[in-house]
Design an enzyme around this catalytic site. Structure first.
Site, PDB file in Angstrom:
ATOM      1  N   HIS A  98      61.705 113.324  60.077  1.00 27.30           N
ATOM      2  CA  HIS A  98      60.405 113.602  60.693  1.00 27.30           C
ATOM      3  C   HIS A  98      60.148 112.616  61.818  1.00 27.30           C
ATOM      4  O   HIS A  98      60.710 111.518  61.857  1.00 27.30           O
ATOM      5  CB  HIS A  98      59.268 113.539  59.673  1.00 27.30           C
ATOM      6  CG  HIS A  98      59.228 112.256  58.888  1.00 27.30           C
ATOM      7  ND1 HIS A  98      60.088 112.020  57.848  1.00 27.30           N
ATOM      8  CD2 HIS A  98      58.466 111.156  59.008  1.00 27.30           C
ATOM      9  CE1 HIS A  98      59.833 110.820  57.351  1.00 27.30           C
ATOM     10  NE2 HIS A  98      58.864 110.265  58.041  1.00 27.30           N
ATOM     11  N   HIS A 100      57.049 110.605  63.738  1.00 25.92           N
ATOM     12  CA  HIS A 100      55.640 110.190  63.749  1.00 25.92           C
ATOM     13  C   HIS A 100      55.136 110.217  65.192  1.00 25.92           C
ATOM     14  O   HIS A 100      55.798 109.672  66.084  1.00 25.92           O
ATOM     15  CB  HIS A 100      55.482 108.741  63.269  1.00 25.92           C
ATOM     16  CG  HIS A 100      55.830 108.489  61.848  1.00 25.92           C
ATOM     17  ND1 HIS A 100      54.877 108.343  60.867  1.00 25.92           N
ATOM     18  CD2 HIS A 100      57.030 108.330  61.228  1.00 25.92           C
ATOM     19  CE1 HIS A 100      55.473 108.104  59.714  1.00 25.92           C
ATOM     20  NE2 HIS A 100      56.786 108.086  59.899  1.00 25.92           N
TER      21      HIS A 100
HETATM   22  P1  DGP Z   1      58.240 107.448  56.595  1.00 24.20           P
HETATM   23  O1  DGP Z   1      57.744 106.214  55.891  1.00 24.20           O
HETATM   24  O2  DGP Z   1      58.658 107.184  58.022  1.00 24.20           O
HETATM   25  O3  DGP Z   1      59.306 108.149  55.791  1.00 24.20           O
HETATM   26  O4  DGP Z   1      56.967 108.388  56.722  1.00 24.20           O
HETATM   27  C1  DGP Z   1      56.519 109.173  55.674  1.00 24.20           C
HETATM   28  C2  DGP Z   1      55.072 109.439  55.936  1.00 24.20           C
HETATM   29  O5  DGP Z   1      54.681 110.559  55.141  1.00 24.20           O
HETATM   30  C3  DGP Z   1      54.130 108.294  55.544  1.00 24.20           C
HETATM   31  O6  DGP Z   1      53.524 107.750  56.719  1.00 24.20           O
HETATM   32  C4  DGP Z   1      53.099 108.916  54.649  1.00 24.20           C
HETATM   33  C5  DGP Z   1      53.344 110.400  54.786  1.00 24.20           C
HETATM   34  N1  DGP Z   1      53.142 111.156  53.552  1.00 24.20           N
HETATM   35  C6  DGP Z   1      53.681 110.885  52.344  1.00 24.20           C
HETATM   36  N2  DGP Z   1      53.282 111.792  51.441  1.00 24.20           N
HETATM   37  C7  DGP Z   1      52.471 112.655  52.107  1.00 24.20           C
HETATM   38  C8  DGP Z   1      51.738 113.814  51.703  1.00 24.20           C
HETATM   39  O7  DGP Z   1      51.751 114.246  50.553  1.00 24.20           O
HETATM   40  N3  DGP Z   1      51.000 114.444  52.654  1.00 24.20           N
HETATM   41  C9  DGP Z   1      50.962 114.000  53.962  1.00 24.20           C
HETATM   42  N4  DGP Z   1      50.212 114.675  54.815  1.00 24.20           N
HETATM   43  N5  DGP Z   1      51.639 112.912  54.370  1.00 24.20           N
HETATM   44  C10 DGP Z   1      52.380 112.246  53.455  1.00 24.20           C
END
Ligand code: DGP
Length: 138
Positions: A98, A100
């Site tokens: 993903h 950001h």
């Molecule tokens: P990373 O740490 O780069 O793998 O980013 C993962 C991101 O995903 C983190 O910033 C928080 C987000 N995240 C984790 N669980 C969920 C969820 O259930 N819903 C949403 N919208 N975001 C989530």
């Protein structure tokens, strides 16, 4: 084991979706690092950047540009960081590739800096590092 993003893609758990097409979905990051922090996610579950097919990565980047411009119009940030974490040490916590998009409003609104130098390097040191990458590319 499916990650939380696969459940969001399958609409098994809710998310604040801002964009979706056949290959990609974009939704608000639950931990809003700043106002409008959004994730761009390919629907296929490639675990990280290393594994991403180039054509799909191109499509995902196109969506990132579209959504970044929408964030710019919606919130008028001063700037924006585009970031992808690969590996736990780099901050990755969901092992489904993903991007950001983190709009920036103030200089220190997130703790991210690439300005610290690790050490003093000679021209030969730079060249040796560049040569190792060039050799690995060929
Ligand atoms: P990373 O740490 O780069 O793998 O980013 C993962 C991101 O995903 C983190 O910033 C928080 C987000 N995240 C984790 N669980 C969920 C969820 O259930 N819903 C949403 N919208 N975001 C989530």
């Amino acid at each position: 084991m499916p990650t939380i993003f696969e459940k969001i893609i399958a609409k098994e758990i809710p998310a604040h979706i801002v964009y979706e097409d056949d290959l990609t979905i974009a939704f608000l990051d639950v931990s809003q690092a700043t106002k409008g922090h959004t994730l761009i996610v390919p629907k296929s579950p490639y675990p990280n950047l290393y594994e991403m097919p180039e054509a799909l990565a191109g499509h995902v980047m196109g969506v990132a540009i579209k959504v970044a411009n929408a964030i710019k119009r919606a919130f008028e940030p001063e700037g924006l960081n585009l970031l992808s974490n690969t590996g736990t040490i780099a901050g990755q916590s969901v092992f489904h590739f993903h991007i950001h998009l983190i709009p920036r409003y103030e200089k220190n609104d997130i703790g991210l800096s690439f300005t610290e130098h690790q050490d003093e390097l000679s021209l030969e040191d730079y060249e040796e590092r560049a040569e190792r990458i060039r050799a690995a590319l060929s």
